[in-house]
Design an enzyme around this catalytic site. Structure first.
Site, PDB file in Angstrom:
ATOM      1  N   THR A  47       0.821  -1.209   0.000  1.00 40.80           N
ATOM      2  CA  THR A  47       0.000   0.000   0.000  1.00 40.80           C
ATOM      3  C   THR A  47       0.859   1.265   0.000  1.00 40.80           C
ATOM      4  O   THR A  47       1.999   1.241   0.482  1.00 40.80           O
ATOM      5  CB  THR A  47      -0.907  -0.008   1.260  1.00 40.80           C
ATOM      6  OG1 THR A  47      -1.493   1.276   1.426  1.00 40.80           O
ATOM      7  CG2 THR A  47      -0.113  -0.311   2.530  1.00 40.80           C
ATOM      8  N   ASP A  48       0.278   2.360  -0.479  1.00 40.25           N
ATOM      9  CA  ASP A  48       0.982   3.644  -0.385  1.00 40.25           C
ATOM     10  C   ASP A  48       1.032   4.148   1.065  1.00 40.25           C
ATOM     11  O   ASP A  48       1.769   5.080   1.378  1.00 40.25           O
ATOM     12  CB  ASP A  48       0.330   4.698  -1.298  1.00 40.25           C
ATOM     13  CG  ASP A  48      -1.136   4.969  -0.987  1.00 40.25           C
ATOM     14  OD1 ASP A  48      -1.704   4.309  -0.083  1.00 40.25           O
ATOM     15  OD2 ASP A  48      -1.724   5.857  -1.643  1.00 40.25           O
ATOM     16  N   GLU A  49       0.231   3.520   1.947  1.00 39.27           N
ATOM     17  CA  GLU A  49       0.193   4.006   3.337  1.00 39.27           C
ATOM     18  C   GLU A  49       1.523   3.788   4.054  1.00 39.27           C
ATOM     19  O   GLU A  49       1.777   4.403   5.089  1.00 39.27           O
ATOM     20  CB  GLU A  49      -0.965   3.349   4.097  1.00 39.27           C
ATOM     21  CG  GLU A  49      -2.289   3.622   3.393  1.00 39.27           C
ATOM     22  CD  GLU A  49      -3.533   3.298   4.197  1.00 39.27           C
ATOM     23  OE1 GLU A  49      -3.465   3.273   5.435  1.00 39.27           O
ATOM     24  OE2 GLU A  49      -4.584   3.086   3.574  1.00 39.27           O
ATOM     25  N   LYS A  75       2.264  -3.444   7.201  1.00 38.37           N
ATOM     26  CA  LYS A  75       2.537  -3.606   5.764  1.00 38.37           C
ATOM     27  C   LYS A  75       3.981  -3.183   5.462  1.00 38.37           C
ATOM     28  O   LYS A  75       4.675  -3.837   4.668  1.00 38.37           O
ATOM     29  CB  LYS A  75       1.557  -2.779   4.923  1.00 38.37           C
ATOM     30  CG  LYS A  75       0.121  -3.262   4.955  1.00 38.37           C
ATOM     31  CD  LYS A  75      -0.116  -4.641   4.352  1.00 38.37           C
ATOM     32  CE  LYS A  75       0.042  -4.703   2.863  1.00 38.37           C
ATOM     33  NZ  LYS A  75      -0.378  -6.035   2.328  1.00 38.37           N
ATOM     34  N   TYR A  93      -1.826  -0.779  10.942  1.00 45.30           N
ATOM     35  CA  TYR A  93      -1.968  -1.417   9.614  1.00 45.30           C
ATOM     36  C   TYR A  93      -0.782  -1.074   8.728  1.00 45.30           C
ATOM     37  O   TYR A  93      -0.100  -1.972   8.202  1.00 45.30           O
ATOM     38  CB  TYR A  93      -3.279  -0.964   8.946  1.00 45.30           C
ATOM     39  CG  TYR A  93      -3.300  -1.237   7.449  1.00 45.30           C
ATOM     40  CD1 TYR A  93      -3.330  -2.542   6.959  1.00 45.30           C
ATOM     41  CD2 TYR A  93      -3.287  -0.188   6.515  1.00 45.30           C
ATOM     42  CE1 TYR A  93      -3.333  -2.798   5.577  1.00 45.30           C
ATOM     43  CE2 TYR A  93      -3.296  -0.433   5.147  1.00 45.30           C
ATOM     44  CZ  TYR A  93      -3.313  -1.741   4.680  1.00 45.30           C
ATOM     45  OH  TYR A  93      -3.309  -1.989   3.324  1.00 45.30           O
TER      46      TYR A  93
HETATM   47  P1  NAD Z   1      -9.638  -7.511   2.022  1.00 44.61           P
HETATM   48  O1  NAD Z   1      -9.639  -7.215   3.477  1.00 44.61           O
HETATM   49  O2  NAD Z   1     -10.867  -7.210   1.225  1.00 44.61           O
HETATM   50  O3  NAD Z   1      -9.330  -9.054   1.784  1.00 44.61           O
HETATM   51  C1  NAD Z   1      -8.334  -9.728   2.482  1.00 44.61           C
HETATM   52  C2  NAD Z   1      -8.475 -11.218   2.204  1.00 44.61           C
HETATM   53  O4  NAD Z   1      -7.397 -11.901   2.865  1.00 44.61           O
HETATM   54  C3  NAD Z   1      -9.774 -11.831   2.736  1.00 44.61           C
HETATM   55  O5  NAD Z   1     -10.348 -12.679   1.771  1.00 44.61           O
HETATM   56  C4  NAD Z   1      -9.343 -12.606   3.963  1.00 44.61           C
HETATM   57  O6  NAD Z   1     -10.162 -13.730   4.244  1.00 44.61           O
HETATM   58  C5  NAD Z   1      -7.930 -13.027   3.572  1.00 44.61           C
HETATM   59  N1  NAD Z   1      -7.069 -13.281   4.739  1.00 44.61           N
HETATM   60  C6  NAD Z   1      -6.903 -12.485   5.822  1.00 44.61           C
HETATM   61  N2  NAD Z   1      -6.042 -13.073   6.681  1.00 44.61           N
HETATM   62  C7  NAD Z   1      -5.651 -14.237   6.113  1.00 44.61           C
HETATM   63  C8  NAD Z   1      -4.747 -15.268   6.505  1.00 44.61           C
HETATM   64  N3  NAD Z   1      -4.108 -15.227   7.677  1.00 44.61           N
HETATM   65  N4  NAD Z   1      -4.564 -16.310   5.672  1.00 44.61           N
HETATM   66  C9  NAD Z   1      -5.231 -16.383   4.476  1.00 44.61           C
HETATM   67  N5  NAD Z   1      -6.092 -15.441   4.073  1.00 44.61           N
HETATM   68  C10 NAD Z   1      -6.301 -14.381   4.877  1.00 44.61           C
HETATM   69  O7  NAD Z   1      -8.369  -6.772   1.419  1.00 44.61           O
HETATM   70  P2  NAD Z   1      -8.207  -6.040   0.015  1.00 44.61           P
HETATM   71  O8  NAD Z   1      -8.792  -4.695   0.105  1.00 44.61           O
HETATM   72  O9  NAD Z   1      -8.629  -6.970  -1.056  1.00 44.61           O
HETATM   73  O10 NAD Z   1      -6.623  -5.858  -0.009  1.00 44.61           O
HETATM   74  C11 NAD Z   1      -5.775  -6.854  -0.600  1.00 44.61           C
HETATM   75  C12 NAD Z   1      -4.331  -6.436  -0.419  1.00 44.61           C
HETATM   76  O11 NAD Z   1      -4.122  -5.163  -1.041  1.00 44.61           O
HETATM   77  C13 NAD Z   1      -3.904  -6.260   1.031  1.00 44.61           C
HETATM   78  O12 NAD Z   1      -2.601  -6.776   1.157  1.00 44.61           O
HETATM   79  C14 NAD Z   1      -3.919  -4.757   1.256  1.00 44.61           C
HETATM   80  O13 NAD Z   1      -2.966  -4.377   2.222  1.00 44.61           O
HETATM   81  C15 NAD Z   1      -3.537  -4.259  -0.122  1.00 44.61           C
HETATM   82  N6  NAD Z   1      -4.054  -2.920  -0.435  1.00 44.61           N
HETATM   83  C16 NAD Z   1      -5.396  -2.681  -0.447  1.00 44.61           C
HETATM   84  C17 NAD Z   1      -5.869  -1.424  -0.779  1.00 44.61           C
HETATM   85  C18 NAD Z   1      -7.340  -1.120  -0.831  1.00 44.61           C
HETATM   86  O14 NAD Z   1      -7.703   0.024  -1.133  1.00 44.61           O
HETATM   87  N7  NAD Z   1      -8.230  -2.071  -0.607  1.00 44.61           N
HETATM   88  C19 NAD Z   1      -4.976  -0.397  -1.079  1.00 44.61           C
HETATM   89  C20 NAD Z   1      -3.601  -0.683  -1.036  1.00 44.61           C
HETATM   90  C21 NAD Z   1      -3.160  -1.956  -0.747  1.00 44.61           C
HETATM   91  P1  TYD Z   2     -10.886   3.736   4.173  1.00 50.01           P
HETATM   92  O1  TYD Z   2     -11.855   3.333   3.114  1.00 50.01           O
HETATM   93  O2  TYD Z   2     -10.989   3.112   5.524  1.00 50.01           O
HETATM   94  O3  TYD Z   2      -9.426   3.548   3.555  1.00 50.01           O
HETATM   95  P2  TYD Z   2      -7.980   4.041   4.139  1.00 50.01           P
HETATM   96  O4  TYD Z   2      -8.107   4.293   5.585  1.00 50.01           O
HETATM   97  O5  TYD Z   2      -7.121   2.848   3.836  1.00 50.01           O
HETATM   98  O6  TYD Z   2      -7.602   5.251   3.334  1.00 50.01           O
HETATM   99  O7  TYD Z   2     -10.999   5.319   4.374  1.00 50.01           O
HETATM  100  C1  TYD Z   2     -10.829   6.215   3.299  1.00 50.01           C
HETATM  101  C2  TYD Z   2     -10.887   7.614   3.861  1.00 50.01           C
HETATM  102  O8  TYD Z   2     -12.216   7.865   4.340  1.00 50.01           O
HETATM  103  C3  TYD Z   2      -9.975   7.826   5.060  1.00 50.01           C
HETATM  104  O9  TYD Z   2      -9.447   9.151   5.005  1.00 50.01           O
HETATM  105  C4  TYD Z   2     -10.902   7.683   6.264  1.00 50.01           C
HETATM  106  C5  TYD Z   2     -12.224   8.182   5.737  1.00 50.01           C
HETATM  107  N1  TYD Z   2     -13.436   7.552   6.299  1.00 50.01           N
HETATM  108  C6  TYD Z   2     -14.481   8.350   6.767  1.00 50.01           C
HETATM  109  O10 TYD Z   2     -14.418   9.591   6.743  1.00 50.01           O
HETATM  110  N2  TYD Z   2     -15.592   7.726   7.256  1.00 50.01           N
HETATM  111  C7  TYD Z   2     -15.708   6.373   7.313  1.00 50.01           C
HETATM  112  O11 TYD Z   2     -16.755   5.848   7.809  1.00 50.01           O
HETATM  113  C8  TYD Z   2     -14.625   5.567   6.826  1.00 50.01           C
HETATM  114  C9  TYD Z   2     -14.703   4.062   6.882  1.00 50.01           C
HETATM  115  C10 TYD Z   2     -13.516   6.208   6.316  1.00 50.01           C
END
Ligand code: NAD
Ligand code: TYD
Length: 357
Positions: A137-139, A166, A162
């Site tokens: 992630t960019d975080e 990461k 988190y």
């Molecule tokens: P998500 O939370 O929707 O899905 C995570 C999946 O991993 C789930 O299906 C869960 O059951 C599985 N999981 C969790 N713990 C596990 C374990 N111990 N063993 C096996 N499976 C397990 O997440 P996402 O949004 O699809 O994100 C996927 C990846 O992308 C993550 O690594 C996250 O850090 C990264 N990422 C996500 C975003 C975003 O905006 N969603 C942005 C940047 C990076």
């Molecule tokens: P989120 O979807 O949780 O992603 P991330 O924290 O990884 O960026 O949140 C996106 C942005 O929205 C973040 O700045 C937090 C804000 N946010 C709210 O303002 N209200 C909410 O209920 C949630 C879940 C997030």
């Protein structure tokens, strides 16, 4: 099939993993997919119900922290590619309960790297072009001020449990490249949005609450900025990194769509009003917006400089935010049962029906 890849997708029942597996099986017939997912609260096997186990796809319920499970999969399935999504992914949950983040995101990644090292490195290895893609992630870069962008060279400065977990896993993945020559690539992407996102994240949460006439919580002053990336663009970028990326490199992936949270929330409300009319109250949905206490350690702004992946791999996002958010709202409107199944918990029944002994 010659040159066929066997890819271990971890976390394939989550948001991005689901979109990735659908993309692979729709478009890339030379990829065989093994999906390892623990099915935590975030994992929804129903997302992949159209894909029965067969030649190109197999689902395994298991934990990436479980060494025996992971090593058996590497050995039995002759894994040559890993695309590692599995993680605890929600910042708010990491603030109230960080332990699971340390376990899955750090220990789980370590367990996968160790298995890859065991099966891919050394003279006895028969894997031809192994690739371990760690999705991050960019975080990890922390927070930006009003100007500037995250580049691949930006020092890590994570703010939440988190992002710290990461960042730790990114460091581990890099260390396995430098120390053992493991063919690791890392992607650091911005906030994804699109189909199948769990309704705890901002956009699907706003959709769900506004459809039910519930308050729409906006943290702090609502002016935090995220760089929104349409999930299908992200999945295409991952394919490019596996096919054409360089080992030991990381690639930033962004949507070039910076938006303040309040603007995102207002837009989702307005699109819904336009598409399905005002709710019974007669008030526009944006009247449900409620400013609430800020998230602890809330990063102010994220923005990605994606020059490297464009220059070296030819990838750039195709979907701008205005198109992507329309598609996303349309998907959630067409799939209200999917959201309802999560809200009432019934989405967990599917696994029991399919795999009950
Ligand atoms: P998500 O939370 O929707 O899905 C995570 C999946 O991993 C789930 O299906 C869960 O059951 C599985 N999981 C969790 N713990 C596990 C374990 N111990 N063993 C096996 N499976 C397990 O997440 P996402 O949004 O699809 O994100 C996927 C990846 O992308 C993550 O690594 C996250 O850090 C990264 N990422 C996500 C975003 C975003 O905006 N969603 C942005 C940047 C990076
Ligand atoms: P989120 O979807 O949780 O992603 P991330 O924290 O990884 O960026 O949140 C996106 C942005 O929205 C973040 O700045 C937090 C804000 N946010 C709210 O303002 N209200 C909410 O209920 C949630 C879940 C997030």
């Amino acid at each position: 099939m010659k040159n066929r890849r066997t890819v271990l997708v971890t976390g394939g029942c989550g948001f991005i993993g689901t979109n990735f597996i659908h993309l692979l099986l729709d478009k890339y017939s030379d990829w065989r997919v093994i999906n390892l997912d623990k099915l935590t609260y975030a994992g929804n096997l129903k997302n992949l119900q159209s894909l029965p186990d067969g030649d190109n796809y197999r689902f395994i319920k298991g934990d990436i922290c479980d060494e025996a499970t992971v090593q058996t999969i590497f050995s039995d399935e002759k894994i040559d590619t890993v695309v590692h999504f599995a993680a605890e992914s929600h910042v708010d949950r990491s603030i109230t309960g960080p332990a699971a983040f340390i376990q899955t995101n750090i220990v789980g990644t370590f367990t996968l790297l160790e298995a890859a090292r065991k099966f891919w490195i050394g003279e006895s290895s028969q894997v031809e072009r192994p690739c371990f893609l760690h999705v991050s992630t960019d975080e990890v870069y922390g927070s930006l001020g009003k100007t500037g962008y995250f580049k691949e060279t930006t020092p890590f400065d994570p703010s939440s449990p988190y992002s710290a977990s990461k960042a730790s896993s990114d460091h581990l993945a890099n260390a396995y490249f430098h120390t053992y020559g493991l063919p690791v690539r890392i992607t650091n992407c911005s906030n994804n949005y699109g189909p199948y996102q769990f309704p705890e994240k901002l956009i699907p949460l706003i959709f769900n609450n506004s459809m039910r006439g519930r308050k729409l919580p906006v943290y702090g002053d609502g002016k935090n900025v995220r760089d929104w990336l349409y999930v299908k663009d992200h999945c295409e970028a991952i394919v490019e990194v596996v096919k054409k990326g360089d080992n030991g490199h990381c690639y930033n992936i962004g949507g070039n769509n910076e938006k303040q949270n309040i603007d995102v929330v207002t837009l989702v409300c307005d699109i819904l009003d336009k598409k399905i009319g005002l709710p019974k109250s007669g008030e526009p949905r944006r009247s449900l917006i409620t400013f609430v206490e800020d998230r602890l350690g809330h990063d102010r702004r994220y923005a990605i400089d994606a020059t490297k992946i464009k220059k070296y791999l030819g990838w750039e996002p195709r979907v701008n935010f205005e198109q992507g958010i329309e598609k996303t709202v349309d998907w959630y409107l067409a799939n209200q049962e999917w959201v309802a199944g999560i809200v009432d918990g019934s989405y967990k029944e599917y696994y029991k029906q399919m795999y009950a002994e």
